[in-house]
Design a protein around this motif. Structure first.
Motif, PDB file in Angstrom:
ATOM      1  N   VAL B  76      -2.922  21.392 -14.424  1.00  0.00           N
ATOM      2  CA  VAL B  76      -1.995  20.329 -14.005  1.00  0.00           C
ATOM      3  C   VAL B  76      -2.807  19.176 -13.428  1.00  0.00           C
ATOM      4  CG1 VAL B  76      -0.059  21.900 -13.507  1.00  0.00           C
ATOM      5  CG2 VAL B  76      -1.697  21.314 -11.690  1.00  0.00           C
ATOM      6  N   GLY B  77      -2.172  18.035 -13.354  1.00  0.00           N
ATOM      7  CA  GLY B  77      -2.817  16.869 -12.769  1.00  0.00           C
ATOM      8  C   GLY B  77      -3.360  17.193 -11.382  1.00  0.00           C
ATOM      9  N   GLY B  78      -4.577  16.714 -11.117  1.00  0.00           N
ATOM     10  CA  GLY B  78      -5.185  16.968  -9.811  1.00  0.00           C
ATOM     11  C   GLY B  78      -6.163  18.122  -9.801  1.00  0.00           C
ATOM     12  N   ASP B  79      -6.092  18.988 -10.815  1.00  0.00           N
ATOM     13  CA  ASP B  79      -7.051  20.100 -10.891  1.00  0.00           C
ATOM     14  C   ASP B  79      -8.474  19.562 -11.071  1.00  0.00           C
ATOM     15  OD1 ASP B  79      -5.110  22.059 -10.683  1.00  0.00           O
ATOM     16  OD2 ASP B  79      -5.055  22.525 -12.840  1.00  0.00           O
ATOM     17  N   VAL B  80      -9.409  20.158 -10.341  1.00  0.00           N
ATOM     18  CA  VAL B  80     -10.822  19.855 -10.587  1.00  0.00           C
ATOM     19  C   VAL B  80     -11.320  20.830 -11.660  1.00  0.00           C
ATOM     20  CG1 VAL B  80     -13.139  19.796  -9.583  1.00  0.00           C
ATOM     21  CG2 VAL B  80     -11.171  18.977  -8.257  1.00  0.00           C
ATOM     22  N   VAL B  81     -11.938  20.288 -12.691  1.00  0.00           N
ATOM     23  CA  VAL B  81     -12.322  21.106 -13.858  1.00  0.00           C
ATOM     24  C   VAL B  81     -13.735  20.752 -14.313  1.00  0.00           C
ATOM     25  CG1 VAL B  81      -9.974  21.444 -14.761  1.00  0.00           C
ATOM     26  CG2 VAL B  81     -11.276  19.387 -15.395  1.00  0.00           C
ATOM     27  N   VAL B  82     -14.355  21.728 -14.957  1.00  0.00           N
ATOM     28  CA  VAL B  82     -15.638  21.471 -15.610  1.00  0.00           C
ATOM     29  C   VAL B  82     -15.455  21.693 -17.111  1.00  0.00           C
ATOM     30  CG1 VAL B  82     -16.520  23.851 -15.346  1.00  0.00           C
ATOM     31  CG2 VAL B  82     -18.139  21.944 -15.566  1.00  0.00           C
ATOM     32  N   ALA B  83     -16.176  20.876 -17.894  1.00  0.00           N
ATOM     33  CA  ALA B  83     -16.104  20.987 -19.358  1.00  0.00           C
ATOM     34  C   ALA B  83     -17.447  21.476 -19.887  1.00  0.00           C
ATOM     35  CB  ALA B  83     -15.785  19.627 -19.970  1.00  0.00           C
ATOM     36  N   PRO B  84     -17.458  22.503 -20.727  1.00  0.00           N
ATOM     37  CA  PRO B  84     -18.705  22.887 -21.400  1.00  0.00           C
ATOM     38  C   PRO B  84     -19.085  21.827 -22.423  1.00  0.00           C
ATOM     39  CG  PRO B  84     -16.877  24.159 -22.274  1.00  0.00           C
ATOM     40  CD  PRO B  84     -16.320  23.332 -21.145  1.00  0.00           C
ATOM     41  N   PHE B  85     -20.316  21.906 -22.910  1.00  0.00           N
ATOM     42  CA  PHE B  85     -20.843  20.777 -23.679  1.00  0.00           C
ATOM     43  C   PHE B  85     -20.393  20.734 -25.136  1.00  0.00           C
ATOM     44  CE2 PHE B  85     -24.392  22.491 -26.166  1.00  0.00           C
ATOM     45  CZ  PHE B  85     -24.691  23.682 -25.517  1.00  0.00           C
ATOM     46  N   VAL B  86     -19.584  21.707 -25.568  1.00  0.00           N
ATOM     47  CA  VAL B  86     -18.771  21.481 -26.769  1.00  0.00           C
ATOM     48  C   VAL B  86     -17.350  21.890 -26.413  1.00  0.00           C
ATOM     49  CG1 VAL B  86     -20.623  21.910 -28.443  1.00  0.00           C
ATOM     50  CG2 VAL B  86     -19.132  23.767 -27.765  1.00  0.00           C
ATOM     51  N   TRP B  87     -16.378  21.294 -27.073  1.00  0.00           N
ATOM     52  CA  TRP B  87     -14.997  21.697 -26.837  1.00  0.00           C
ATOM     53  C   TRP B  87     -14.592  22.732 -27.866  1.00  0.00           C
ATOM     54  CZ3 TRP B  87     -12.180  19.680 -30.989  1.00  0.00           C
ATOM     55  CH2 TRP B  87     -12.684  18.536 -31.592  1.00  0.00           C
ATOM     56  N   ALA B  88     -13.658  23.609 -27.477  1.00  0.00           N
ATOM     57  CA  ALA B  88     -13.327  24.777 -28.298  1.00  0.00           C
ATOM     58  C   ALA B  88     -11.947  25.283 -27.928  1.00  0.00           C
ATOM     59  CB  ALA B  88     -14.354  25.881 -28.060  1.00  0.00           C
ATOM     60  N   ASP B  89     -11.292  25.951 -28.875  1.00  0.00           N
ATOM     61  CA  ASP B  89      -9.945  26.444 -28.574  1.00  0.00           C
ATOM     62  C   ASP B  89      -9.973  27.711 -27.715  1.00  0.00           C
ATOM     63  OD1 ASP B  89     -10.489  28.569 -30.321  1.00  0.00           O
ATOM     64  OD2 ASP B  89      -9.309  27.733 -31.966  1.00  0.00           O
ATOM     65  N   VAL B 124      -9.895  15.096 -23.558  1.00  0.00           N
ATOM     66  CA  VAL B 124     -10.447  16.417 -23.840  1.00  0.00           C
ATOM     67  C   VAL B 124      -9.604  17.104 -24.899  1.00  0.00           C
ATOM     68  CG1 VAL B 124     -10.974  18.704 -22.870  1.00  0.00           C
ATOM     69  CG2 VAL B 124     -11.311  16.633 -21.477  1.00  0.00           C
ATOM     70  N   PRO B 125     -10.136  17.268 -26.122  1.00  0.00           N
ATOM     71  CA  PRO B 125      -9.397  18.037 -27.134  1.00  0.00           C
ATOM     72  C   PRO B 125      -9.412  19.516 -26.765  1.00  0.00           C
ATOM     73  CG  PRO B 125     -11.133  16.671 -28.122  1.00  0.00           C
ATOM     74  CD  PRO B 125     -11.390  16.724 -26.652  1.00  0.00           C
ATOM     75  N   GLN B 126      -8.425  20.256 -27.257  1.00  0.00           N
ATOM     76  CA  GLN B 126      -8.356  21.703 -27.001  1.00  0.00           C
ATOM     77  C   GLN B 126      -8.545  21.982 -25.504  1.00  0.00           C
ATOM     78  OE1 GLN B 126      -7.362  23.717 -29.197  1.00  0.00           O
ATOM     79  NE2 GLN B 126      -7.705  22.636 -31.122  1.00  0.00           N
ATOM     80  N   ALA B 127      -7.816  21.226 -24.677  1.00  0.00           N
ATOM     81  CA  ALA B 127      -8.085  21.239 -23.232  1.00  0.00           C
ATOM     82  C   ALA B 127      -7.915  22.619 -22.611  1.00  0.00           C
ATOM     83  CB  ALA B 127      -7.171  20.230 -22.526  1.00  0.00           C
ATOM     84  N   GLN B 128      -6.924  23.351 -23.058  1.00  0.00           N
ATOM     85  CA  GLN B 128      -6.663  24.651 -22.432  1.00  0.00           C
ATOM     86  C   GLN B 128      -7.824  25.616 -22.668  1.00  0.00           C
ATOM     87  OE1 GLN B 128      -2.715  26.185 -23.119  1.00  0.00           O
ATOM     88  NE2 GLN B 128      -3.436  28.301 -22.951  1.00  0.00           N
ATOM     89  N   GLY B 129      -8.407  25.533 -23.846  1.00  0.00           N
ATOM     90  CA  GLY B 129      -9.532  26.411 -24.141  1.00  0.00           C
ATOM     91  C   GLY B 129     -10.840  25.915 -23.560  1.00  0.00           C
TER      92      GLY B 129
END
Lengths: 344, 344
Positions: B76-89, B124-129
């Motif tokens: 949800v909005g406000g969450d602090v998140v980290v993204a790995p260096f490729v996006w994936a489902d 961020v594509p495939q954000a949930q994954g």
């Protein structure tokens, strides 16, 4: 005694050599019941420079213990034994880790001062570590399959094990020689879900099917890669067992391996550079394998031969006497025989 | 918004680009809190051909979720998140196997139509994954270490895992860049008995010692190989973590690996042929590694960062604002900075 020597390309001779006798207290002398010609013997047979003195050759044999040194225990005269294709003490750190091919006190058959396997008898260094006693008589019908424990069956098994073959693994085996067929048998024994055999000699691939291959691809190169990919929804297989040793076979291997998969090579490499570019890096492809520590696997594989669950000796399709060994080499080099058994 | 583009070798610019917005119901938009420059960004920075249009660049970031698509749950909005260096489902067969870098529906940051990480915000594509929620606030002092979960720490970890590092393993790490130091930290965390770090920048190898290196070898090439062999009774180490990507580093790796051992490479390879000859075959050397599926490791590595057991963020030795990103690239290319943190 009589033994086989190689003098150069295409020049294998059976000659009189000194009878083996104990040199070290860790030696044994074994009278050879069965030996054979290895696909790797064909590399020097194809390319060795001519020499005035021959080198002893042959590294696969089983036989009867004739004499043991004072420091050898667990073996007595009359025991039927098989020797793996390198000798090893079986106690050093490498041996304990199952890498007897890197034994700190081991070595190769046919090296200077060491007998080769294609002869009437062999002095076996590090006999206690090297030899494995077989619970059969000299006239057992299992001798051909038991002889494969020297090299070709454990080599196929090593290829499958290092490629992490197990249930649910899809496998491509490249090469329909005796090692490739042994790799099929080993992969099947380890539970592989699907085994695609790449080979174009129907008589061999037919045996491959009996050993467990589910599919046969006769095409080579890019066309062969395409076929394997078609069979696997474009993905390739988890494991690829490269049983040839030539660069095109390795290129095919990289072409048919699934992302995250493993290529294992047991064909003695006739190349020095591996074409492993950034694409394979992005797909997390592993290259493993190497010369098989046959000694490490004999106890595991032996029961399945004794109870008939596997018959790896079916790779022998011709038998010769010792004096006919040169004919045996020729037949294998000309692809008229798959693998030649020798009865000295 | 402002974001970083690369136009050619040595030519990185921060420019106005369209604000990211949701395109697909599986997207999220993340406002970037921290990003950084990767050693692999230096390859195009060193060699890219000049172009009239720039490419978006940067693949490491953490931030705050601003908006999520209708098919994204768990964020949800406000969450602090980290993204790995490729996006994936994170749901396809490859992802389930832990190979998110080969995801059937994934891709790279900065690819056409996809934002890069070195900007103010990212679609961020495939954000949930892809995204992993972090239990910290926007002002956490842990942000630098948490940012390393995007790439550099999991890359070092992947190198150590694929090289089978564990207790009783001896390890050589080649390269004292941020990946090499992360590999030291990962090997230590996995219980390696001994870690030899090959690097010649004292400030970096000093940090390497703090991360767990037991020995440092400053020599390179044949001399460096000799030193590592001296330290290991001539044997070399079980595992070699190649964290450079250049052929001489790989040659060194093969020179210092123990028989039966593993070389793992995570430095993006700047070569296409691997010098892996018959000698390495006889020694049963495995070559593994590849681009790290960072996503697979984040849940495992996160707790150790949260409780302070590891501080991978210590690899950052310079911080810049977004407009100073070109200076950051220069500093890293000139080896004046180890790794540059960006605060947009």
């Amino acid at each position: 005694m009589r033994a086989t020597l190689i003098y150069g390309a295409g020049d294998v001779r059976v000659e009189d050599v000194p009878d083996p006798r104990l040199h070290e207290p860790t030696d044994a002398v074994v009278r050879v019941l069965r030996s054979c010609v290895c696909g790797s013997d064909l590399w020097p047979y194809g390319a060795k420079e001519d020499a005035t003195e021959g080198d002893r050759i042959g590294h696969e044999f089983l036989g009867v213990v004739e004499e043991v040194g004072s420091e050898v225990s667990g073996l007595v005269g009359g025991d039927v034994v098989v020797a793996p294709f390198v000798w090893a003490d079986n106690t050093c750190d490498f041996c304990t880790e199952g890498l007897q091919t890197s034994c700190r006190h081991g070595g190769q058959w046919g090296a200077p001062g060491v007998d080769g396997g294609q002869g009437e008898a062999v002095r076996v260094p590090q006999a206690q570590g090297t030899l494995v006693k077989l619970p059969v008589g000299e006239d057992s019908t299992l001798l051909p399959s038991l002889l494969t424990l020297s090299d070709v069956f454990p080599t196929g098994h090593h290829c499958a094990v290092t490629a992490r073959v197990g249930p649910r693994t899809t496998v491509t085996v490249i090469g329909d020689g005796a090692v490739g067929l042994s790799a099929v048998l080993a992969a099947k024994r380890l539970g592989a879900e699907r085994i695609i055999l790449m080979g174009r000699h129907t008589d061999r691939t037919d045996l491959g099917r009996e050993f467990g291959a589910t599919d046969v691809v006769a095409e080579r190169g890019a066309e062969g890669v395409e076929k394997v990919r078609e069979l696997t929804d474009g993905d390739g297989t988890h494991a690829v067992l490269e049983c040839v040793g030539l660069k095109p076979a390795l290129e095919t291997a990289f072409g048919v391996v699934r992302a995250g998969g493993v290529v294992s090579r047991v064909g003695a490499p006739q190349y020095s550079d591996v074409p492993m570019d950034g694409g394979l890096f992005m797909r997390n492809i592993t290259l493993t394998g190497g010369v098989a520590p046959a000694r490490a696997y004999i106890e595991e594989l032996l029961p399945d031969i004794l109870d008939g669950a596997v018959e790896p000796g079916r790779v022998f399709d011709r038998t010769v006497g010792l004096d006919e060994v040169p004919d045996g080499y020729r037949a294998m080099a000309d692809r008229k025989a798959l693998k030649v058994l020798i009865r000295p």
